[in-house]
Design a protein around this motif. Structure first.
Motif, PDB file in Angstrom:
ATOM      1  N   ASP A  12      27.025  38.779  22.691  1.00 51.33           N
ATOM      2  CA  ASP A  12      26.977  40.022  21.965  1.00 51.33           C
ATOM      3  C   ASP A  12      26.522  40.876  23.148  1.00 51.33           C
ATOM      4  OD1 ASP A  12      25.882  41.950  20.664  1.00 51.33           O
ATOM      5  OD2 ASP A  12      24.935  40.997  19.133  1.00 51.33           O
TER       6      ASP A  12
ATOM      7  N   GLU B 291      17.905  42.040   7.536  1.00 44.94           N
ATOM      8  CA  GLU B 291      17.676  42.833   8.579  1.00 44.94           C
ATOM      9  C   GLU B 291      16.426  43.754   8.258  1.00 44.94           C
ATOM     10  OE1 GLU B 291      21.180  44.659  10.493  1.00 44.94           O
ATOM     11  OE2 GLU B 291      19.630  45.261  11.840  1.00 44.94           O
TER      12      GLU B 291
ATOM     13  N   ILE C 265      27.132  44.456  22.747  1.00 43.18           N
ATOM     14  CA  ILE C 265      27.221  45.579  21.917  1.00 43.18           C
ATOM     15  C   ILE C 265      26.319  46.778  22.736  1.00 43.18           C
ATOM     16  CG2 ILE C 265      25.061  45.407  20.583  1.00 43.18           C
ATOM     17  CD1 ILE C 265      28.410  46.570  19.104  1.00 43.18           C
ATOM     18  N   TYR C 266      25.448  46.341  23.746  1.00 48.48           N
ATOM     19  CA  TYR C 266      24.387  47.412  24.511  1.00 48.48           C
ATOM     20  C   TYR C 266      25.036  47.333  25.874  1.00 48.48           C
ATOM     21  CZ  TYR C 266      21.564  47.287  20.253  1.00 48.48           C
ATOM     22  OH  TYR C 266      21.132  47.532  19.126  1.00 48.48           O
TER      23      TYR C 266
ATOM     24  N   ALA D  58      30.664  45.687  14.746  1.00 49.89           N
ATOM     25  CA  ALA D  58      30.868  44.598  15.487  1.00 49.89           C
ATOM     26  C   ALA D  58      30.050  43.418  14.553  1.00 49.89           C
ATOM     27  CB  ALA D  58      30.036  44.872  16.715  1.00 49.89           C
ATOM     28  N   LYS D  59      29.341  43.640  13.664  1.00 51.87           N
ATOM     29  CA  LYS D  59      28.642  42.627  12.882  1.00 51.87           C
ATOM     30  C   LYS D  59      29.438  41.351  12.349  1.00 51.87           C
ATOM     31  CE  LYS D  59      24.158  43.474  10.747  1.00 51.87           C
ATOM     32  NZ  LYS D  59      23.518  44.409   9.821  1.00 51.87           N
TER      33      LYS D  59
ATOM     34  N   ASN E  82      18.504  43.049  21.893  1.00 60.11           N
ATOM     35  CA  ASN E  82      17.685  43.707  20.762  1.00 60.11           C
ATOM     36  C   ASN E  82      16.966  42.763  20.366  1.00 60.11           C
ATOM     37  OD1 ASN E  82      16.843  44.658  18.406  1.00 60.11           O
ATOM     38  ND2 ASN E  82      18.735  45.031  17.541  1.00 60.11           N
TER      39      ASN E  82
ATOM     40  N   TYR F  62      15.241  50.009  23.154  1.00 56.62           N
ATOM     41  CA  TYR F  62      14.045  49.624  22.320  1.00 56.62           C
ATOM     42  C   TYR F  62      13.223  49.067  23.194  1.00 56.62           C
ATOM     43  CZ  TYR F  62      17.931  48.543  18.927  1.00 56.62           C
ATOM     44  OH  TYR F  62      18.985  48.591  18.120  1.00 56.62           O
TER      45      TYR F  62
ATOM     46  N   ASN G 260      22.682  37.758  24.125  1.00 55.42           N
ATOM     47  CA  ASN G 260      23.008  38.974  23.732  1.00 55.42           C
ATOM     48  C   ASN G 260      22.015  39.899  25.018  1.00 55.42           C
ATOM     49  OD1 ASN G 260      20.729  41.180  21.521  1.00 55.42           O
ATOM     50  ND2 ASN G 260      22.803  41.400  22.424  1.00 55.42           N
TER      51      ASN G 260
ATOM     52  N   MET H  69      30.159  38.262  14.247  1.00 54.90           N
ATOM     53  CA  MET H  69      29.054  37.392  14.328  1.00 54.90           C
ATOM     54  C   MET H  69      29.450  36.487  12.996  1.00 54.90           C
ATOM     55  SD  MET H  69      25.596  39.341  14.338  1.00 54.90           S
ATOM     56  CE  MET H  69      25.460  40.759  15.809  1.00 54.90           C
TER      57      MET H  69
HETATM   58  N1  PLP Z   1      24.458  43.108  17.722  1.00 54.95           N
HETATM   59  C1  PLP Z   1      23.126  43.595  17.977  1.00 54.95           C
HETATM   60  C2  PLP Z   1      22.170  42.930  18.849  1.00 54.95           C
HETATM   61  C3  PLP Z   1      22.773  44.816  17.288  1.00 54.95           C
HETATM   62  O1  PLP Z   1      21.476  45.333  17.442  1.00 54.95           O
HETATM   63  C4  PLP Z   1      23.666  45.535  16.330  1.00 54.95           C
HETATM   64  C5  PLP Z   1      23.222  46.599  15.624  1.00 54.95           C
HETATM   65  O2  PLP Z   1      22.082  46.957  15.263  1.00 54.95           O
HETATM   66  C6  PLP Z   1      24.918  44.851  16.378  1.00 54.95           C
HETATM   67  C7  PLP Z   1      25.217  43.687  16.837  1.00 54.95           C
HETATM   68  C8  PLP Z   1      25.924  45.285  15.254  1.00 54.95           C
HETATM   69  O3  PLP Z   1      26.460  46.387  15.417  1.00 54.95           O
HETATM   70  P1  PLP Z   1      27.691  47.350  14.466  1.00 54.95           P
HETATM   71  O4  PLP Z   1      26.658  48.466  13.798  1.00 54.95           O
HETATM   72  O5  PLP Z   1      28.711  47.733  15.551  1.00 54.95           O
HETATM   73  O6  PLP Z   1      27.949  46.420  13.408  1.00 54.95           O
END
Ligand code: PLP
Length: 408
Positions: free
Chosen positions: A222, A33, A224-225, A119-120, A194, A342, A190, A123
């Motif tokens: 995904d 990343e 997360i947002y 959360a990563k 992002n 973003y 997603n 994945m």
């Molecule tokens: N999914 C997306 C699209 C993200 O941008 C991010 C973090 O940047 C994550 C998952 C992971 O989040 P976490 O910090 O909970 O691991």
């Protein structure tokens, strides 16, 4: 052969020391990343006395709400300093299931939930648990770079679906359907997205759900947002079609909405048999998520929301400001994103590649941004800017970009 592979791994991992015993071949396929690398370079420049405006890193600039911090402190004081079960504490899993029932309108219970450090890992674990060498995984491009990285790492075949600016970075369902083959095992979506801030429309979500059911694929959603949307209510793939529940791995967590990136608290919601496989991967890696961290779930998810509301309305204000200011710069155009924090402006008229623009912006103007290509090849022509920064810094950053672009 050994030397060749050794050199390639060394080159990719930028190991300069000769005679390092070769690392495993699989390390060649592991991506990264870029945000963390740009942040490190920006910090180096700061150490040399430069002032840098940070628009590269994707984390809220707000502190975790105080009542959540208090819950963790009292949890630690009362002895929450031990291991817990790999899938998560039973009460934490139950609270997350209740939250998912409320926010996604779908019937799940604690057996569907795995709690992870951020959360990563969902994945990583999902792809490890589902993908054999040669299996195909469709993923958004531009998109979060870890999807493609992990698919490659396990020997899967990453198949990009292009997200186009002309569609507000939504995806074309016919194109998606044409990419599905007999080897497609997983489709990653997603939304909010992002790096573009795009949000998938209801009809797109419904079509993706139908496609996954017809063609027998899993969906990694995904979300997360999920709580960071500006125009209308959030819609999950599970809202769009509750029948797809048995095919979905829902990824969510505390990092973004609750300003808790450093707590490492996230989760996946998936069919119980897959949840057991993912929990076993956790036993083999992290053992479990920090116990005191898990014990804040109840007050965080169901407690007061004033701080979160304040943060979201501030993000909304910043979004409107940064989009307006970027569009006022000749050579740059920027869509107004519907979610996340973003913007993904098109800079192709400046006559530089995205990577050249990002590098020069940092070196010459002291603004840290990410190249669109950090999110895949279809990110060429774009930059990603995070507006999780104060209004003052955002305006300073955009003014610097404007002056720099004028001088090109
Ligand atoms: N999914 C997306 C699209 C993200 O941008 C991010 C973090 O940047 C994550 C998952 C992971 O989040 P976490 O910090 O909970 O691991």
């Amino acid at each position: 052969m050994k030397v060749l592979h050794h050199n390639r791994v060394n080159e990719l991992l930028t190991i300069e020391k000769p005679n390092v015993i070769p690392f495993a071949r699989r390390m060649v396929d592991l991506g990264t990343e870029t945000a963390f690398e740009v942040l490190a370079k920006a910090r180096q420049l700061e150490a040399q006395g430069r002032t840098i405006v940070h628009l590269e890193i994707g984390e809220p600039d707000f502190n975790t709400p105080a009542h959540i911090v208090e819950a963790a402190v009292s949890s630690l004081r009362s002895g929450a300093t031990h291991y817990g079960p790999s899938a998560g504490l039973p009460e934490t899993r139950a609270a997350i299931a209740r939250y998912v029932v409320e926010t996604r309108g779908v019937d799940v219970n604690a057996d569907w939930v795995v709690v992870t450090p951020g959360a990563k890992p969902i994945m990583f674990f999902t792809i490890l648990a589902l993908i054999d060498p040669g299996d195909e995984v469709i993923y958004p491009n531009p998109g979060f770079p870890i999807y493609e990285s992990v698919v490659r790492f396990v020997g899967g075949r990453p198949v990009p679906i292009r997200l186009r600016e002309s569609r507000d970075f939504g995806l074309d369902v016919d194109e998606l359907s044409s990419l599905v083959t007999g080897r497609t095992k997983l489709i990653i979506i997603n939304s909010p997205h992002n790096p573009t801030g795009g949000v998938l429309a209801s009809e797109t979500l419904r079509a993706i759900a139908r496609l996954a059911m017809e063609r027998d694929c899993y969906i990694l959603a995904d979300e997360i947002y999920s709580q960071i949307v500006y125009d209308g209510a959030f819609e999950s793939i599970l809202h769009a079609n509750p029948e797809v529940r048995d095919r979905v791995i829902l990824l969510d967590g505390m990092s973004k909405t609750f300003a808790m990136t450093g707590w490492r608290l996230g989760w996946g919601v998936m069919p119980p048999e897959l949840a057991r496989a993912v929990a076993r991967l956790q036993t083999n890696s992290n053992s479990c998520t920090a116990t005191f961290s898990q014990q804040v779930i109840e007050p965080a998810l169901f407690g007061p929301r004033d701080d979160i509301k304040g943060m979201l309305s501030e993000f909304h204000r910043r979004r409107d400001t940064i989009v307006g200011a970027l569009n006022a710069i000749p050579g740059i155009r920027c869509r107004c994103p519907a979610g996340a924090f973003y913007v993904f402006p098109n800079i192709s008229e400046l006559g530089l590649t995205s990577q050249q623009a990002a590098t020069r912006l940092l070196d010459e103007a002291g603004v840290a941004t990410l190249s669109g290509t950090s999110f895949g090849s279809f990110g060429e022509g774009f930059l990603r800017l995070s507006y999780a920064n104060s209004m003052e810094n955002i305006m300073e950053g955009v003014n610097r970009i404007g002056r720099w672009a004028k001088g090109l």
